[in-house]
Design a protein around this motif. Structure first.
Motif, mmCIF file in Angstrom:
data_model
loop_
_atom_site.group_PDB
_atom_site.id
_atom_site.type_symbol
_atom_site.label_atom_id
_atom_site.label_comp_id
_atom_site.label_asym_id
_atom_site.label_seq_id
_atom_site.Cartn_x
_atom_site.Cartn_y
_atom_site.Cartn_z
ATOM 1 N N ASP A 268 0.841 -1.198 0.000
ATOM 2 C CA ASP A 268 0.000 0.000 0.000
ATOM 3 C C ASP A 268 0.880 1.254 0.000
ATOM 4 O O ASP A 268 2.032 1.199 0.440
ATOM 5 N N ASP A 269 0.331 2.350 -0.470
ATOM 6 C CA ASP A 269 0.996 3.659 -0.422
ATOM 7 C C ASP A 269 2.413 3.583 -0.997
ATOM 8 O O ASP A 269 3.337 4.223 -0.467
ATOM 9 N N GLU B 246 -4.894 4.352 -6.490
ATOM 10 C CA GLU B 246 -5.963 4.835 -5.612
ATOM 11 C C GLU B 246 -6.051 6.354 -5.683
ATOM 12 O O GLU B 246 -5.122 7.012 -6.159
HETATM 13 CA CA CA Z 1 -3.187 3.669 0.240
#
Ligand code: CA
Ligand code: C2E
Ligand code: CA
Length: 306
Positions: free
Chosen positions: A202-203, A259
């Protein structure tokens, strides 16, 4: 002082008086400062304890719920999954931002309990869903949980409890988890991937991940942080860092999820570069379970955004 002393006796007496004055001034002051410090430490300890207690009480009182944000697959033109995002509706305060209470839960050592609670809430919601087998359900997993002995039994219990829907569980982990790993996280990932669970970083690009970790850790998806998506310009000008991340992921055989996609030009830029999954307000904000079900029921046909 010695020069003013008429006699040794007088000199000693003057010195004694000076010391007495010093002691009378500074001893109470230092006692007061010590007491203040002890009180501040006690308050800090209490407020920490009470925050932990507040989180536990909030779980028991049912103050948490989950919102689901749809994830679009550009390959099929359909919504192939969701990310589960936790919400705390605190009576008298309103909605508490998740990055605040999640960070607090991590600091206070209750993040594992909170994630176990989250998994229970998702299980309950999913009983009402009508999603096909293989529908992705992304769950954010904190570093402490990833490297704990609870993870594998927690995930197995979730998979068993949601067997009727056969979701494809995607654990969203951060770069920090990879860096801090002492071996257990890697073993947990290996065990769960062998059982069909998928893992996303993520990220991506916001932490301090050395690229070597990407080679060392077997993962399935790379999730591009919304900061990179928001760097895409409406005039189609190149976003070189984003391009390199997408290329790198593809070279490593990973699927890319973007995202924070809010605009059609961001969608176009990403899909032109082969980004497989798109998530963002362009399609939908995170929705409560019942709203998600109603929304999903209206998406039977493949979608191309306007
Ligand atoms: Ca994220
Ligand atoms: P995240 O995992 O990166 O989650 C994505 C965040 O982006 C979510 O914020 C989501 O609401 C927001 N978002 C989605 N689409 C858009 C968009 O188009 N534009 C913009 N500007 N934002 C968008 P949210 O729900 O406030 O969550 C913030 C962070 O809190 C999450 O970031 C995650 O790190 C953490 N978090 C949330 N729920 C959980 C949870 O259940 N467990 C754990 N460990 N962390 C969670
Ligand atoms: Ca996430």
């Amino acid at each position: 002082m010695a020069r003013n002393c008429a006699s040794a006796w007088w000199c000693r007496r003057r010195l004694g008086l000076e010391w007495q004055k010093l002691l009378l001034t500074y001893v109470p002051l230092s006692l007061l400062a010590g007491a203040l410090l002890a009180w501040a430490a006690y308050r800090l300890q209490r407020s920490r304890q009470s925050y932990r207690e507040q989180l536990r009480r909030a779980m028991a009182a049912g103050e948490f719920h989950v919102e689901y944000q749809p994830v679009y697959s550009q390959v099929t033109g359909r919504f192939e999954g969701v990310e589960a995002l936790m919400r705390w509706m605190r009576p008298g305060t309103g909605l508490v931002r998740p990055d605040i209470f999640i960070a607090a839960a991590e600091q206070e050592g209750v993040i594992i309990e909170l994630t176990q609670h989250l998994l229970g809430l998702i299980e309950r919601d999913m009983r009402e869903w009508d999603t096909p087998p293989g529908f992705h359900v992304g769950v954010n997993i904190a570093p402490e949980h990833l490297s704990s002995e609870d993870l594998v039994p927690d995930v197995r219990a979730f998979v068993a409890a949601t067997a009727a829907r056969q979701p494809l569980l995607v654990l969203e982990i951060t770069e920090r988890s990879l860096i801090e790993d002492s071996g257990r996280a890697r073993r947990n990932i290996d065990t769960l991937r062998a059982e069909g669970v998928r893992v996303a970083i993520d990220d991506f690009g916001t932490g301090h991940c050395s690229l070597s970790y990407l080679q060392k850790f077997p993962v399935d998806y790379l999730k591009i942080d919304k900061g990179f998506v928001h760097a895409i310009q409406p005039d189609g000008e190149e976003a070189p860092v984003l391009d390199v991340i997408i290329m790198l992921a593809h070279r490593l055989g990973l699927s890319v999820v973007a995202e924070g996609v809010e605009q059609r030009f961001q969608f176009d830029y990403l899909t032109e570069r082969g980004v497989a999954f798109i998530q963002g307000y362009l399609f939908s904000r995170p929705l409560r379970s019942a709203d998600f079900m109603a929304w999903y029921a209206g998406q039977a046909q493949p979608v191309v955004p306007d």
